[in-house]
Design an enzyme around this catalytic site. Structure first.
Site, short mmCIF file in Angstrom:
data_model
loop_
_atom_site.label_atom_id
_atom_site.label_comp_id
_atom_site.label_asym_id
_atom_site.label_seq_id
_atom_site.Cartn_x
_atom_site.Cartn_y
_atom_site.Cartn_z
N LYS A 1 26.33 59.15 3.56
CA LYS A 1 26.34 60.55 3.09
C LYS A 1 25.59 60.61 1.78
O LYS A 1 25.51 59.61 1.06
CB LYS A 1 27.78 61.03 2.85
CG LYS A 1 27.92 62.52 2.86
CD LYS A 1 27.96 63.01 4.29
CE LYS A 1 28.17 64.49 4.41
NZ LYS A 1 28.47 64.82 5.81
N1 GLU Z 1 26.29 66.67 8.23
C1 GLU Z 1 26.75 66.59 9.60
C2 GLU Z 1 28.10 65.92 9.68
O1 GLU Z 1 28.84 65.89 8.72
C3 GLU Z 1 25.71 65.93 10.50
C4 GLU Z 1 25.33 64.54 10.14
C5 GLU Z 1 24.15 64.01 10.92
O2 GLU Z 1 23.68 64.68 11.81
O3 GLU Z 1 23.73 62.89 10.60
O4 GLU Z 1 28.52 65.48 10.72
#
Ligand code: GLU
Length: 451
Positions: free
Chosen positions: A117
């Site tokens: 993240k």
């Molecule tokens: N931000 C989204 C999540 O929390 C998608 C993450 C992604 O597609 O890598 O799942």
């Protein structure tokens, strides 16, 4: 005085994101047998933390310094995967806890990624597009080889978009010329290697997970979406797609909100009309024939299905007792605190947890990544069919495992968390987490601990 009790319960609650993720982790690990304790200690911690500070020239020619963070929690199943958020409240603790959540989410839907993240502490609502572009390019350049198509792959998250992803791709591509760099980031615009169905994938995934869950008949008089009264907090990518999906499936959308407040009409709202109103006026608030309500009132509104699809910690010890929904479908990450989980379980409210309910986004990110390897583009029907099947498989896995506890096969004496009574039957969050943690623990051992 219930109000006072709720307020003091909320005040006592520790909302530190690391504390919350440890509580959730401990609850799940309490049900897992047969692994050495040290393995879980390893899974608790992030693998790598990167923090950068960089200057940006703003439109008024002043200079401002920004903090950017990228955390990889685990890469046992594959490259780190997870979004980048832009928000004034981004903190290292939050990014670590969200990177962990991505590890469990990817493992639960069985895609070959680990968890990561990122975030930049900034105020996207009060920044111009040019400023956001400079922030994005400079952050990407600072990260340089911290991200990569086979090491760590960002995606959109809170207040980042397809456009943000296009800038990340472009910057990375300029710095790494001569390679197929499309898979370095997902959630890109269609014209630039994005996948059909990616922008609606998280919201649609919520709908597919809900449909499958309702078909298990745990809520006896609500075995399908048609006819359900649905309340949705948040009308961004996730909330608006979920509203459209639930509406198409025959649900009545009776209230929605955004950061300015909520609107309600018990006769039902048309999500297309709400989206058109928001596009024109900047907010859902003020839409004709609706009652304006606060975000707090919205969460406590009478309904069958509540979809928190905005920020974290929205359902907490202070309001959990007032929630009237029978099912909560977590479109957002971490919208419910552990104390609220306990209160809602006591009330008999089921929760489809974030790592299950909102896993559609990262699932289609995976499909985008696969398409990018071959420089191909699949059709929307193919993406949709695959997403639906994968969401169903994940719901089935969680439900079947939960049932094995429900019939008493695996119930331990009770897993107590700090200041709470023992909780013999795990909730769906705990079951989803324990499946994911077991999968990652097993894969770690199959790979073999190096050296
Ligand atoms: N931000 C989204 C999540 O929390 C998608 C993450 C992604 O597609 O890598 O799942």
């Amino acid at each position: 005085m219930p109000g006072k009790t709720a307020a003091s319960a909320a005040a006592r609650e520790n909302l530190d994101p690391i504390h919350i993720s440890e509580q959730q982790f401990d609850r799940a690990v309490g049900y897992i047998k047969g692994f050495k304790k040290g393995l879980f200690e390893f899974l608790r911690k992030p693998k790598r933390i990167t923090i950068v500070h960089f200057p940006i020239e703003l439109d008024d020619e002043s200079v401002q310094s920004f903090k950017g963070i990228r955390v990889v929690h685990n890469r046992v199943f594959g490259p780190g995967k997870g979004g980048i958020r832009y928000h004034p409240d981004v903190s290292l603790e939050e990014v670590i806890s969200l990177a962990k959540l991505m590890t469990w989410k990817c493992a639960l839907v069985d895609i070959p990624f680990g968890g990561a993240k990122g975030g930049v502490v900034c105020d996207p609502k009060n920044s111009s597009e040019r400023e956001l572009r400079r922030i994005t390019r400079r952050f990407t350049a600072e990260l340089f080889d911290v991200i990569g198509p086979h090491t760590d792959i960002p995606a959109p998250d809170l207040y980042t978009s397809e456009q943000t992803m296009a800038w990340i791709f472009d910057t990375y591509d300029v710095l790494h010329a001569g390679y197929n760099n499309r898979p370095v980031v997902t959630g890109k615009p269609l014209e630039m290697g994005g996948s059909p169905g990616r922008s609606e994938a998280t919201g649609n995934g919520c709908v597919y997970a809900t449909r499958r869950f309702l078909s298990k008949a745990l809520i006896p008089d609500q075995q399908e979406i048609a006819g359900a009264r649905v309340v949705i907090q948040g009308f961004g990518d996730v909330g608006s797609a979920a509203a459209r999906g639930f509406f198409r499936a025959g649900a009545k959308i009776i209230a929605v909100s955004d950061s300015s407040g909520g609107i309600c009409n018990t006769e039902g709202l048309d999500p297309e009309a709400v989206a058109a109103f928001k596009a024109e006026h900047g907010s859902v608030v003020g839409m004709p024939d609706t009652l304006t309500i606060t975000n707090e009132e919205l969460l406590e509104h009478e309904c069958d299905i509540l979809v928190p699809a905005a920020l974290g910690n929205q359902i907490h010890a202070g309001n959990a007792r007032n929630i009237k929904a029978r099912l909560i479908v977590e479109g957002a990450n971490n919208p419910t605190t552990p104390l609220a989980d306990t209160i809602l379980a006591e009330k008999g409210v089921y929760i489809l947890p974030d790592i299950l309910a909102n896993a559609g986004g990262v699932t289609v990110s995976y499909y985008e990544w696969v398409q990018n390897q071959a420089n191909e583009q699949w059709g929307l029907e193919q993406v949709t069919a695959r997403l639906e099947a994968r969401m169903h498989a994940a719901v089935d896995a969680v439900f079947n495992r939960w049932q094995s506890f429900a019939v008493g096969a695996e119930v331990p004496a009770g897993v107590a968390v700090e200041g709470e009574a023992a909780q013999p039957l795990p909730d769906f969050r705990t079951v989803a987490l324990l499946i994911a943690i077991e999968r990652v623990a097993r894969a770690t051992l199959i790979r073999g601990i190096w050296p």
